[in-house]
Motif scaffolding. Structure first.
Motif, PDB file in Angstrom:
ATOM      1  N   ASP A   1     -39.732  23.473 -37.126  1.00  0.00           N
ATOM      2  CA  ASP A   1     -40.555  24.389 -36.221  1.00  0.00           C
ATOM      3  C   ASP A   1     -39.339  24.584 -35.287  1.00  0.00           C
ATOM      4  O   ASP A   1     -38.921  23.994 -34.360  1.00  0.00           O
ATOM      5  N   GLY A   2     -38.627  25.852 -35.621  1.00  0.00           N
ATOM      6  CA  GLY A   2     -37.398  26.241 -34.869  1.00  0.00           C
ATOM      7  C   GLY A   2     -36.335  25.281 -35.409  1.00  0.00           C
ATOM      8  O   GLY A   2     -35.949  25.249 -36.703  1.00  0.00           O
ATOM      9  N   GLU A   3     -35.837  24.661 -34.611  1.00  0.00           N
ATOM     10  CA  GLU A   3     -34.698  23.900 -34.658  1.00  0.00           C
ATOM     11  C   GLU A   3     -35.348  22.176 -34.351  1.00  0.00           C
ATOM     12  O   GLU A   3     -34.378  21.265 -34.202  1.00  0.00           O
ATOM     13  N   LYS A   4     -36.499  21.886 -34.528  1.00  0.00           N
ATOM     14  CA  LYS A   4     -37.064  20.708 -34.299  1.00  0.00           C
ATOM     15  C   LYS A   4     -37.826  20.262 -35.732  1.00  0.00           C
ATOM     16  O   LYS A   4     -38.314  21.066 -36.360  1.00  0.00           O
ATOM     17  N   ILE A   5     -37.483  19.094 -36.157  1.00  0.00           N
ATOM     18  CA  ILE A   5     -38.114  18.425 -37.299  1.00  0.00           C
ATOM     19  C   ILE A   5     -39.281  17.919 -37.136  1.00  0.00           C
ATOM     20  O   ILE A   5     -39.775  17.194 -36.156  1.00  0.00           O
TER      21      ILE A   5
ATOM     22  N   ILE B   1     -40.280  10.407 -41.380  1.00  0.00           N
ATOM     23  CA  ILE B   1     -39.169  10.268 -40.782  1.00  0.00           C
ATOM     24  C   ILE B   1     -37.983  10.995 -41.409  1.00  0.00           C
ATOM     25  O   ILE B   1     -37.987  11.509 -42.348  1.00  0.00           O
ATOM     26  N   TYR B   2     -36.863  11.138 -40.392  1.00  0.00           N
ATOM     27  CA  TYR B   2     -35.537  11.783 -41.033  1.00  0.00           C
ATOM     28  C   TYR B   2     -34.583  10.867 -40.645  1.00  0.00           C
ATOM     29  O   TYR B   2     -34.541  10.236 -39.624  1.00  0.00           O
ATOM     30  N   VAL B   3     -33.540  10.520 -41.712  1.00  0.00           N
ATOM     31  CA  VAL B   3     -32.404   9.630 -41.553  1.00  0.00           C
ATOM     32  C   VAL B   3     -31.138  10.227 -41.980  1.00  0.00           C
ATOM     33  O   VAL B   3     -31.254  11.239 -42.841  1.00  0.00           O
ATOM     34  N   SER B   4     -30.186  10.104 -41.527  1.00  0.00           N
ATOM     35  CA  SER B   4     -28.812  10.567 -42.229  1.00  0.00           C
ATOM     36  C   SER B   4     -27.577   9.729 -42.269  1.00  0.00           C
ATOM     37  O   SER B   4     -27.678   8.697 -41.582  1.00  0.00           O
TER      38      SER B   4
END
Length: 597
Positions: free
Chosen positions: A70-74, A86-89
Motif C-alpha cells: 500500500d504505497g511503501e507500506k507492506i 510476515i516480512y523477513v530479510s
C-alpha cells in the motif's frame, strides 16, 4: 502464530541483486510460489536499499496478482488473498559484514576468534596475533587501511597474563580506525578475552571505540565458548553497521524479525535441514568474489569463507592460487597458456559476462573445480578440534573437538553435498554441476548431491527463526534440486584392473549388474524420488566405506542426473601426459553425457 501463517514475504539484499520470494500455504504444506528481483540500490545514485526491495516486491505483485504494498507500506496480516503475515530479510549489500579479528596466539585464541566471526556470517579481512611475525607499525597500518565494520579482540585465559592482549588493544588505539559506513560513528570493538584485562581494555579503547564486553571465547585453553561473542556480533551488526547503511533504518522497521547477514542465514537453514533429516552435510556457495563452505557433522556446524576465491571478481585469484597447470588439467580441448590467461582476466574485468562457446564453458567449469577444491581445503584446515575434550559451541560455530588438530571433515561420513552459486545452480546441464562437485570434492562411499534451484537459502534461513516448519518444507521441496547419488571407491591400481562389482535392484524389479575397472565412470538413470538397492564388492585394493575389499549394501537415491558409479580412484589422478589425459577426460565426459547435444 507460525501455524496460522498463510503468506510469507522474504528478501535477500545482495551486493548486486535484491531477490524477493513469496511463500504460501498450499493445502497443508508451504511452497514457494512467486519470485521477483531487482538491482540492489544501497549505493549511488539511489543510496536507499528500500528502493530495490520495493521494486522486487512489485514484481511479485505483478506475477501473483496479490496486493502486498500500500504505497511503501507492506500490508499485514494476510487476508483474503492480499497482504502477507510476515516480512523477513537478509543482507550482504555494501559488502556484507567485514571484520578483523585479533588474538594473542595465532593457533589458539586468534583461530578461535576467526571461527567465531566466520560463524556469525562475517568476511574476515585479516587475523592479527601477537606472534604473526609483523612489526607493530605494520599491524597498526593494516588496521588503519582495511577499515573493517568491527573488530573482535580476544586473548588470554581467564586469570592469566594481561600484558599481551593489552598490547593488541594499544595497536587498535594507535590505528584509530574509521568505520567503513557512517562518518560520525565509532567503530564497534568486541572484547572477548581474559576478564581480568577488561579494566585496562576499557581505559585504552573506551573513549575511541564503541567497546562491548563479551564472555571470554577461550576461558581455559581446553575449552572454547563462541556463542556469547557471536550474539554480540549479530547485535552490533544490526545496531551499528546496518543502521548506518542507506535505507536500512526504514527496512528494519518493516521486518518481523531481525535482519541477518546472508551467510549466517544460509548456515542456519543448512543446520536446521541436517538436523531434521539426521544428515551429515557439506554445502558450498560459490559466488563472484567469495566461496563459502558449510558443514554439519553430527549436528555440529561450521562455516568458512574464502574471500579470494570466486568466479568473476576473484577469478584471477583462483588462477594465481591454483596455478595454470591445475586448471589446464581439466580441459579436454587444451588452450594455449596465454589464451587461457586472457580469457580468465577478461572474466575478471567483465564479471557479468556468460560463456558463449563450449570452450568458454569448459574453461569456467575447470576454474570452478579448482576454486571448489581450494575452498574445501581451507575449510578442512579450520575445521579442526581443540586440544581438549569439552566444548560450548552452537549453530554457526560448532565442531566436535578431537586431539591433535585432526580435520573433522570425513568424506565417508558426508551424506549430502549441496551446491549453490551461479556456476553450479545455472550450469546448462545438471550433470555438469554434479561432476564439478565430484571432481573437486572427491567424495567417498555413497553420497547424495543437490543444488539450490534459485538461491533461496538465505530467505529460508532467516524465516526459520520465526517459522521453522515453513522454512524446512520449502527448502526440501522447492529449494533443493536432487541431482542423484555417487558411489566412489578409495584406492589405486593399474588402469584396467577390476575396481568393484555392482548389482542394482530397482523398485520396478529391474536389475543391472556389472564390474567397473579402475579409471572408469558410469552413469545410470535413477529419477528424482526413486530409490534402488545397491550392492557393491570392491577388489582388495579398494574401499567403499566398509574397509578394503569388503562388500557394502546401500540404498541409492535418485535425481535429475541419476546414479554415478565412480571407479577412477581416490585420490583422483589425471594422466600427466597431455594426449593420454585428453583421452581420459573425453572418455569420462562421454560416459556421463557431460555435454548433451
Amino acid at each position: 502464530m507460525s501455524r496460522e501463517m498463510t503468506a510469507i514475504l522474504a528478501t535477500d539484499c545482495g551486493s548486486t541483486t535484491t531477490k524477493a520470494i513469496l511463500i504460501e500455504k498450499v493445502g497443508e504444506e508451504y511452497r514457494q510460489t512467486f519470485r521477483g528481483e531487482s538491482p540492489t540500490t544501497v549505493e549511488a545514485p539511489f543510496d536507499d536499499v528500500t528502493r530495490g526491495v520495493l521494486n522486487a516486491i512489485q514484481e511479485i505483485e505483478e506475477l501473483s496478482g496479490r496486493k502486498i504494498l500500500d504505497g511503501e507500506k507492506i500490508l499485514t496480516p494476510a487476508e483474503e488473498g492480499r497482504g502477507v503475515d510476515i516480512y523477513v530479510s537478509t543482507s550482504s549489500a555494501g559488502g556484507g559484514l567485514q571484520m578483523m579479528v585479533a588474538g594473542v596466539v595465532m593457533a589458539m585464541t586468534a583461530e578461535s576468534a576467526q571461527r567465531c566471526a566466520l560463524g556469525a556470517g562475517a568476511i574476515v579481512m585479516d587475523v592479527l596475533a601477537g606472534n604473526d611475525g609483523r612489526a607493530a607499525h605494520e599491524k597498526i597500518e593494516r588496521i588503519r587501511v582495511l577499515r573493517p565494520d568491527m573488530i573482535l579482540l580476544s586473548g588470554g585465559t581467564d586469570g592469566g597474563t594481561v600484558s599481551h592482549v593489552v598490547e593488541l588493544a594499544e595497536y587498535i588505539r594507535a590505528a584509530d580506525p574509521k568505520p567503513r559506513l557512517g562518518g560520525s560513528f565509532k567503530l564497534p570493538v568486541i572484547f572477548a578475552g581474559n576478564k581480568d584485562a577488561r579494566g585496562r581494555i576499557q581505559e585504552i579503547l573506551g573513549d575511541r571505540t564503541a567497546l562491548v564486553m563479551a564472555d571470554n571465547i577461550r576461558p581455559i585453553l581446553e575449552r572454547e565458548n563462541l556463542a556469547p561473542a557471536r550474539h554480540k556480533i549479530h547485535d552490533l551488526f544490526l545496531e551499528h553497521v546496518m543502521a548506518q547503511a542507506p535505507g536500512y533504518g526504514v527496512l528494519m522497521g518493516w521486518t518481523g524479525a531481525p535482519i541477518m547477514p546472508t551467510p549466517a542465514a544460509v548456515g542456519l537453514i543448512m543446520e536446521n535441514a541436517a538436523r531434521a533429516q539426521g544428515l551429515n552435510l557439506l554445502g558450498v556457495d560459490i559466488g563472484g568474489a567469495t566461496t563459502d563452505v558449510f558443514s554439519v557433522v553430527d549436528g555440529q556446524f561450521t562455516r568458512t569463507v574464502s574471500a579470494n576465491l570466486g568466479m568473476s571478481y576473484s577469478i584471477s585469484n583462483v588462477l594465481a592460487e591454483a596455478g595454470i597447470e591445475k586448471i589446464e588439467r581439466w580441459l579436454a580441448d587444451p588452450l594455449a597458456e596465454q589464451e587461457m590467461r586472457n580469457r580468465i582476466k577478461n572474466k575478471m574485468i567483465r564479471p557479468t559476462t556468460i560463456p558463449q562457446t563450449q570452450a568458454d564453458l569448459a574453461l569456467e567449469q575447470a576454474v570452478a573445480r579448482e576454486a571448489l577444491r581450494l575452498a574445501l581445503d581451507q575449510h578442512k584446515a579450520l575445521a579442526v578440534g581443540l586440544k581438549g575434550v569439552q566444548q560450548e559451541r552452537t549453530i554457526a560455530d560448532a565442531f566436535e573437538q578431537e586431539e591433535g588438530g585432526k580435520s573433522l571433515i570425513d568424506l565417508y561420513r558426508i551424506d549430502l553435498i549441496i551446491g549453490s552459486g551461479g556456476i553450479l545452480s545455472h550450469a546448462p546441464h545438471r550433470v555438469q554441476a554434479m561432476m564439478m562437485m565430484i571432481d573437486a570434492y572427491q567424495p567417498l562411499g555413497l553420497t547424495q548431491f543437490a543444488v539450490d534451484s534459485i538461491f533461496m537459502m538465505p530467505h529460508l534461513g532467516v524465516l526459520s527463526e520465526v517459522n521453522e516448519r515453513a522454512a524446512t518444507e520449502v527448502f526440501l521441496k522447492d529449494c533443493l534440486v536432487p541431482l542423484g547419488s555417487c558411489l566412489a571407491a578409495e584406492g589405486r591400481a593399474k588402469r584396467g584392473d577390476p575396481c568393484f562389482a555392482y548389482t542394482i535392484r530397482f523398485a520396478d524389479g529391474g536389475l543391472v549388474q556389472g564390474t567397473l575397472r579402475f579409471g572408469e565412470i558410469l552413469r545410470i538413470d535413477l529419477p528424482p524420488g526413486a530409490e534402488a538397492d545397491l550392492q557393491a564388492e570392491p577388489s582388495k585394493s579398494f574401499d567403499l566405506g566398509a574397509g578394503k575389499g569388503k562388500a557394502v549394501k546401500l540404498q541409492a537415491k535418485g535425481g535429475v542426473v541419476g546414479l554415478i558409479l565412480d571407479a577412477r580412484g581416490r585420490p583422483l589422478a589425471l594422466a600427466e601426459e597431455e594426449s593420454e589425459r585428453v583421452a581420459q577426460l573425453r572418455t569420462w565426459a562421454k560416459a556421463v553425457d557431460l555435454y548433451p547435444k
